[in-house]
Design a protein around this motif. Structure first.
Motif, PDB file in Angstrom:
ATOM      1  N   GLY B  42      -4.036 -15.731   9.803  1.00 37.39           N
ATOM      2  CA  GLY B  42      -3.813 -17.282  10.232  1.00 37.39           C
ATOM      3  C   GLY B  42      -4.084 -18.116   9.409  1.00 37.39           C
ATOM      4  O   GLY B  42      -4.616 -17.811   8.077  1.00 37.39           O
ATOM      5  N   VAL B  43      -4.030 -19.483   9.650  1.00 40.98           N
ATOM      6  CA  VAL B  43      -4.460 -20.355   8.895  1.00 40.98           C
ATOM      7  C   VAL B  43      -5.950 -20.763   9.052  1.00 40.98           C
ATOM      8  O   VAL B  43      -6.562 -20.994  10.111  1.00 40.98           O
ATOM      9  CB  VAL B  43      -3.763 -21.804   9.360  1.00 40.98           C
ATOM     10  CG1 VAL B  43      -4.085 -23.148   8.268  1.00 40.98           C
ATOM     11  CG2 VAL B  43      -2.154 -21.630   8.706  1.00 40.98           C
ATOM     12  N   SER B  45      -8.592 -23.316   7.102  1.00 43.92           N
ATOM     13  CA  SER B  45      -8.538 -24.334   6.177  1.00 43.92           C
ATOM     14  C   SER B  45      -9.709 -24.175   5.188  1.00 43.92           C
ATOM     15  O   SER B  45     -10.768 -23.616   5.699  1.00 43.92           O
ATOM     16  CB  SER B  45      -8.669 -25.669   6.839  1.00 43.92           C
ATOM     17  OG  SER B  45     -10.096 -26.005   7.240  1.00 43.92           O
ATOM     18  N   VAL B 313      -4.943 -23.608  -5.076  1.00 44.80           N
ATOM     19  CA  VAL B 313      -5.047 -25.006  -5.009  1.00 44.80           C
ATOM     20  C   VAL B 313      -6.342 -25.328  -5.730  1.00 44.80           C
ATOM     21  O   VAL B 313      -7.074 -24.211  -5.899  1.00 44.80           O
ATOM     22  CB  VAL B 313      -5.390 -25.600  -3.520  1.00 44.80           C
ATOM     23  CG1 VAL B 313      -4.019 -25.546  -2.813  1.00 44.80           C
ATOM     24  CG2 VAL B 313      -6.445 -24.643  -2.855  1.00 44.80           C
ATOM     25  N   THR B 412      -2.904 -15.212   3.784  1.00 45.43           N
ATOM     26  CA  THR B 412      -1.450 -15.508   3.594  1.00 45.43           C
ATOM     27  C   THR B 412      -1.378 -16.377   2.485  1.00 45.43           C
ATOM     28  O   THR B 412      -1.936 -17.631   2.422  1.00 45.43           O
ATOM     29  CB  THR B 412      -1.204 -16.108   5.091  1.00 45.43           C
ATOM     30  OG1 THR B 412      -1.484 -15.436   5.960  1.00 45.43           O
ATOM     31  CG2 THR B 412       0.179 -16.539   4.975  1.00 45.43           C
ATOM     32  N   PRO B 413      -0.558 -16.079   1.635  1.00 45.45           N
ATOM     33  CA  PRO B 413      -0.387 -16.798   0.234  1.00 45.45           C
ATOM     34  C   PRO B 413       0.393 -18.145   0.047  1.00 45.45           C
ATOM     35  O   PRO B 413      -0.016 -18.835  -0.837  1.00 45.45           O
ATOM     36  CB  PRO B 413       0.070 -15.497  -0.600  1.00 45.45           C
ATOM     37  CG  PRO B 413       1.089 -14.912   0.502  1.00 45.45           C
ATOM     38  CD  PRO B 413       0.607 -15.150   1.541  1.00 45.45           C
ATOM     39  N   LEU B 414       1.241 -18.365   1.108  1.00 46.78           N
ATOM     40  CA  LEU B 414       2.042 -19.546   0.400  1.00 46.78           C
ATOM     41  C   LEU B 414       1.838 -20.714   1.595  1.00 46.78           C
ATOM     42  O   LEU B 414       1.004 -20.748   2.470  1.00 46.78           O
ATOM     43  CB  LEU B 414       3.454 -19.052   0.946  1.00 46.78           C
ATOM     44  CG  LEU B 414       4.246 -17.994   0.140  1.00 46.78           C
ATOM     45  CD1 LEU B 414       5.658 -17.583   0.488  1.00 46.78           C
ATOM     46  CD2 LEU B 414       3.969 -18.829  -1.573  1.00 46.78           C
ATOM     47  N   ARG B 415       2.260 -21.886   0.909  1.00 43.44           N
ATOM     48  CA  ARG B 415       2.172 -22.984   1.454  1.00 43.44           C
ATOM     49  C   ARG B 415       2.646 -23.026   3.023  1.00 43.44           C
ATOM     50  O   ARG B 415       3.608 -22.639   3.367  1.00 43.44           O
ATOM     51  CB  ARG B 415       3.026 -24.191   0.828  1.00 43.44           C
ATOM     52  CG  ARG B 415       2.998 -25.461   1.327  1.00 43.44           C
ATOM     53  CD  ARG B 415       4.119 -26.387   0.578  1.00 43.44           C
ATOM     54  NE  ARG B 415       4.046 -26.000  -0.690  1.00 43.44           N
ATOM     55  CZ  ARG B 415       3.211 -27.139  -1.576  1.00 43.44           C
ATOM     56  NH1 ARG B 415       2.529 -27.788  -0.946  1.00 43.44           N
ATOM     57  NH2 ARG B 415       3.391 -26.951  -2.892  1.00 43.44           N
ATOM     58  N   PRO B 416       1.915 -23.583   4.251  1.00 44.95           N
ATOM     59  CA  PRO B 416       0.482 -24.143   3.884  1.00 44.95           C
ATOM     60  C   PRO B 416      -0.488 -23.055   4.017  1.00 44.95           C
ATOM     61  O   PRO B 416      -1.952 -23.535   3.658  1.00 44.95           O
ATOM     62  CB  PRO B 416       0.327 -25.120   4.883  1.00 44.95           C
ATOM     63  CG  PRO B 416       1.246 -24.495   6.305  1.00 44.95           C
ATOM     64  CD  PRO B 416       2.348 -23.896   5.316  1.00 44.95           C
ATOM     65  N   ASP B 417       0.004 -22.000   4.183  1.00 43.44           N
ATOM     66  CA  ASP B 417      -1.360 -20.812   4.406  1.00 43.44           C
ATOM     67  C   ASP B 417      -1.910 -20.533   3.139  1.00 43.44           C
ATOM     68  O   ASP B 417      -2.819 -19.901   3.211  1.00 43.44           O
ATOM     69  CB  ASP B 417      -0.682 -19.633   4.944  1.00 43.44           C
ATOM     70  CG  ASP B 417       0.045 -19.817   6.172  1.00 43.44           C
ATOM     71  OD1 ASP B 417      -0.111 -21.162   6.841  1.00 43.44           O
ATOM     72  OD2 ASP B 417       0.532 -18.862   6.726  1.00 43.44           O
ATOM     73  N   LEU B 419      -3.639 -22.462   1.545  1.00 41.98           N
ATOM     74  CA  LEU B 419      -4.857 -22.891   1.489  1.00 41.98           C
ATOM     75  C   LEU B 419      -5.837 -22.056   1.889  1.00 41.98           C
ATOM     76  O   LEU B 419      -7.116 -22.182   1.936  1.00 41.98           O
ATOM     77  CB  LEU B 419      -4.782 -24.238   2.081  1.00 41.98           C
ATOM     78  CG  LEU B 419      -3.990 -25.218   1.683  1.00 41.98           C
ATOM     79  CD1 LEU B 419      -3.895 -26.457   2.831  1.00 41.98           C
ATOM     80  CD2 LEU B 419      -4.123 -25.740   0.240  1.00 41.98           C
TER      81      LEU B 419
END
Lengths: 199, 541
Positions: B42-43, B45, B313, B412-417, B419
């Motif tokens: 999951g995300v 931050s 990032v 998870t590699p892609l935007r926004p994940d 991050l």
């Protein structure tokens, strides 16, 4: 990593697909991809995320192809999968925003090469609450019928009409344009809009 | 009268020129997705990473911090008094070593004007369970605009730090006059709230956007940000030059003697700033260098003894504990979808909006118009390649210690994940534990260090684990909302199983933090039709 304990790398679900299956699936996915990217860009307000989610949707399509290929309205099913995926990620958006607070505005706000008007419309759509936005996108962009939209949202058709009307009203207010609301008009002219699927 | 269908389709047309669909790539992506789900990708931050790192560091140092409140026998959430603040998502929750709790910052994400970041806060007295508003920080609430006018709070001892960048309001697509950017850095003594915030002299990073700030004790390090036109909104311009605040003065330092990269690992402790990896023109880098903050001199360290890697990032502040910096996770080959992974600094800076005094109109690149990168073949679609292995860099001896060269890090590699840092990084005692999160079909949670593999807690599909922290050595999983759109769910490891506590009312945007041995949950976007409150809850164990 110890695959004996943690690994479940199933073979690709296409492993048993015939060449004809693959051709048909490839053609279907190729046709769906731009439609899904557009739909998801509107749903999420994020073109890059939309492309990502569109591919995720096609992953689901490829894995469930034996079932999907037999459906009368494959597009409706695929649209439903797409918005469900977007909704799941949408709920996590605040976490992304917090990360953006550290990194700067990179993930939620993107350059919009399509100009200010398009950006304004997408921003207005993105600002809608989740369910009205989903109803609006599925009905008026994804081309789902009211019945299909209701099925996707798990609500009665009358609720779909209400949701889309709310969404259109909010867009009118935000964008300052006079928008036609097909469902609203239908509701006004058809006494019982719940009695059948509207086109 | 405009037809709403016409409006939507004309402003968001189906894009042309997309890459052809590759079924094999989709299948591979499906495998990765299942793998990612097993990891509970999951995300999470970066703020959570920093929080986790802080927690982990504290675990290493072993403070016996007081806990908040006394709720004997409680097995569920206990509501603390509501802070005297407007509601918000993702507030920062900071635990003071005397037991007080600070809730500050966060954002309101559903404002039609964009995301408004809060700069106010309050502190909870642990004994009286009463909140006291913090003095007004010397910068205002800000929208989520291109200047990154965002207040970020961090706690070091009993000093609360805040920083934010501000600039003149411009249209989102317009270049920003970098010369007019202001960067504020302030600190507040929590033992003397009446004294208010002390605004430090401006750090010498003028003319760069979104610098990277890190604080250890009374030392502040500011890395210069990008000097690209802000409408590019890229984070690929972080530099390794900057300034150190010590003993009341700023001392500047030169860039690291390494080829320029984007998205390196950055670590900081009281004496060192370390930079490892990143993405350069020839692909991911294994370079490493350490800055001695006392002398402002760089030392080049041996290459990372694992596969070269970077993040997606910039300014990923990774864990530094006991004079060692952790390198775990990262990506070895980013996808070209991500503009901010793109070319390193030198390729982008000069032609575009670098000079605020340039009378000519700026040419601002947009997605799809970036110079092509050289290096290894890029992935046409799908996630980035993820790096394996965990290693520590000793910041004094510059020696590497590889913990596990084969450990797969999953995120998870892609935007926004994208991050997302490596999940579940934590420390227990002096032992490294990395755990992946739960699989949505009840698969394993991997915990390295003690060799434990424990089953995931919840079988429901669609729930991604958002974070895994350790409270007193016990894994605590913060989960996303369930399919029923209920509140966020939390599970605590208990014996051989998991105990799920009462869901929170907010489905997302909840901040989880540790306060001693207690788990604190604060804020969150309210569920549909729910009352708009700023909840702060405590799970006492």
């Amino acid at each position: 990593m110890d695959r004996s304990t943690g690994g479940h790398d199933h073979p690709p679900s296409l492993g048993s697909a015939t060449v004809t299956d693959r051709d048909e699936l490839t053609a279907f996915c190729a046709a769906q991809l731009p439609r899904l990217v557009g739909l998801l860009a509107l749903q999420t307000g994020d073109r890059v995320l939309a492309e990502y989610l569109a591919h995720d949707t096609l992953v689901v399509v490829s894995e469930r192809w034996p079932r999907i290929r037999g459906l009368d309205r494959r597009e409706a099913y695929v649209s439903r999968v797409a918005v469900n995926l977007a909704s799941s990620r949408w709920r996590r958006r605040s976490a992304a925003a917090r990360a953006a607070a550290r990194h700067g505005p990179s993930s939620l706000v993107h350059d919009d090469p399509d100009g200010a008007d398009a950006a304004a419309v997408r921003a207005a759509v993105a600002a809608l609450p989740d369910r009205p936005r989903t109803a609006l996108v599925l009905r008026f962009y994804g081309g789902l019928s009211a019945a299909e939209t209701a099925d996707a949202l798990g609500c009665p058709e009358g609720t779909v009409t209400s949701l889309t009307s709310r969404a259109v009203a909010a867009l009118r207010h935000t964008l300052g344009v006079d928008l036609d609301d097909p469902d609203g008009d239908l509701a006004a002219t058809v006494p019982d809009a719940r009695s059948g699927g509207t086109p | 009268v405009t037809d709403v269908r016409d409006l939507l389709t004309s402003t968001t047309p189906e894009p042309a020129g997309l890459a052809p669909v590759d079924l094999d790539a989709l299948s591979a992506r499906g495998r990765r997705r299942r793998l990612a789900k097993r990891a509970g990708a999951g995300v999470l931050s970066l703020a959570l990473l920093v929080g986790a790192a802080t927690v982990a560091t504290d675990a290493v140092r072993g403070p016996d911090a007081p806990t908040i409140g006394e709720v004997p026998g409680a097995r569920g959430w206990v509501s603390l008094p509501e802070p005297p603040l407007p509601t918000r998502s993702s507030p920062q929750v900071l635990h003071v070593d005397d037991g007080r709790l600070v809730v500050a910052g966060g954002h309101v994400g559903d404002d039609p004007e964009g995301i408004i970041f809060r700069t106010d806060g309050a502190v909870l007295d642990a004994d009286r369970l009463a909140w006291t508003p913090l003095p007004d920080v010397p910068f205002a609430d800000g929208s989520f605009d291109q200047t990154g006018r965002i207040a970020v709070f961090s706690l070091h001892g009993r000093t609360l730090w805040a920083h934010a960048q501000d600039g003149p309001a411009t249209a989102p697509s317009a270049p920003l006059d970098l010369g007019e950017l202001r960067f504020d850095l302030a600190r507040l003594d929590l033992d003397d709230l009446d004294a208010g915030w002390e605004l430090l002299p401006p750090p010498p990073v003028a003319g760069t956007l979104q610098p990277f700030v890190s604080v250890v004790d009374d030392t502040v390090v500011v890395l210069e940000g990008t000097d690209l036109g802000s409408a590019f909104r890229s984070r690929s311009g972080l530099r390794t030059s900057g300034a150190v605040w010590r003993d009341g003065t700023w001392t500047t330092f030169e860039p690291a003697p390494l080829p320029p990269v984007s998205a390196p690992f950055v670590g900081l402790d009281r004496d060192h700033l370390a930079v490892v990896g990143g993405h350069g023109p020839d692909g991911p880098s294994a370079d490493a260098a350490v800055l001695d903050l006392a002398t402002a001199t760089w030392s080049v360290a041996p290459d990372l003894p694992l596969e070269a890697r970077g993040w997606l990032v910039d300014d990923v502040h990774t864990l530094v504990a006991d004079g060692r910096m952790l390198v775990a996770g990262g990506v070895v080959r980013p996808t070209p979808w991500l503009s901010d992974v793109g070319p390193p600094l030198e390729e982008l800076v000069s032609p575009i909006c670098a000079q605020s005094s340039d009378p000519e109109p700026c040419e601002v690149p947009v997605l799809g118009e970036l110079p092509s990168r050289e290096g290894p073949p890029e992935i046409a679609s799908g996630p980035a390649d993820l790096a394996a292995g965990v290693a520590w860099l000793d910041l004094d001896t510059l020696e590497w210690e590889v913990v596990d060269p084969d450990l797969e890090t999953i995120h998870t590699p892609l935007r926004p994940d994208h991050l997302t840092p490596p999940h579940s990084l934590s420390l227990s005692g002096a032992e490294l534990l990395t755990g992946t999160d739960a699989e949505d079909d009840g698969g394993p949670v991997r915990v390295l260090g003690d060799g434990t593999i424990v089953p995931g807690p919840l079988p429901d599909a669609g729930i991604g684990a958002q974070s895994l922290t350790y409270v007193g050595g016990t894994p605590v999983l913060a989960l996303g909302p369930g399919p029923s759109d209920g509140g966020a769910r939390v599970a605590v490891r208990s014996g051989d199983g998991w105990v799920e506590v009462t869901p929170l009312s907010a489905p997302a945007g909840v901040t989880y933090a540790l306060a001693g041995t207690d788990l604190v949950a604060a804020g969150g976007a309210p569920a549909a039709d729910a009352a708009d409150v700023l909840e702060v809850r405590l799970l006492r164990r």
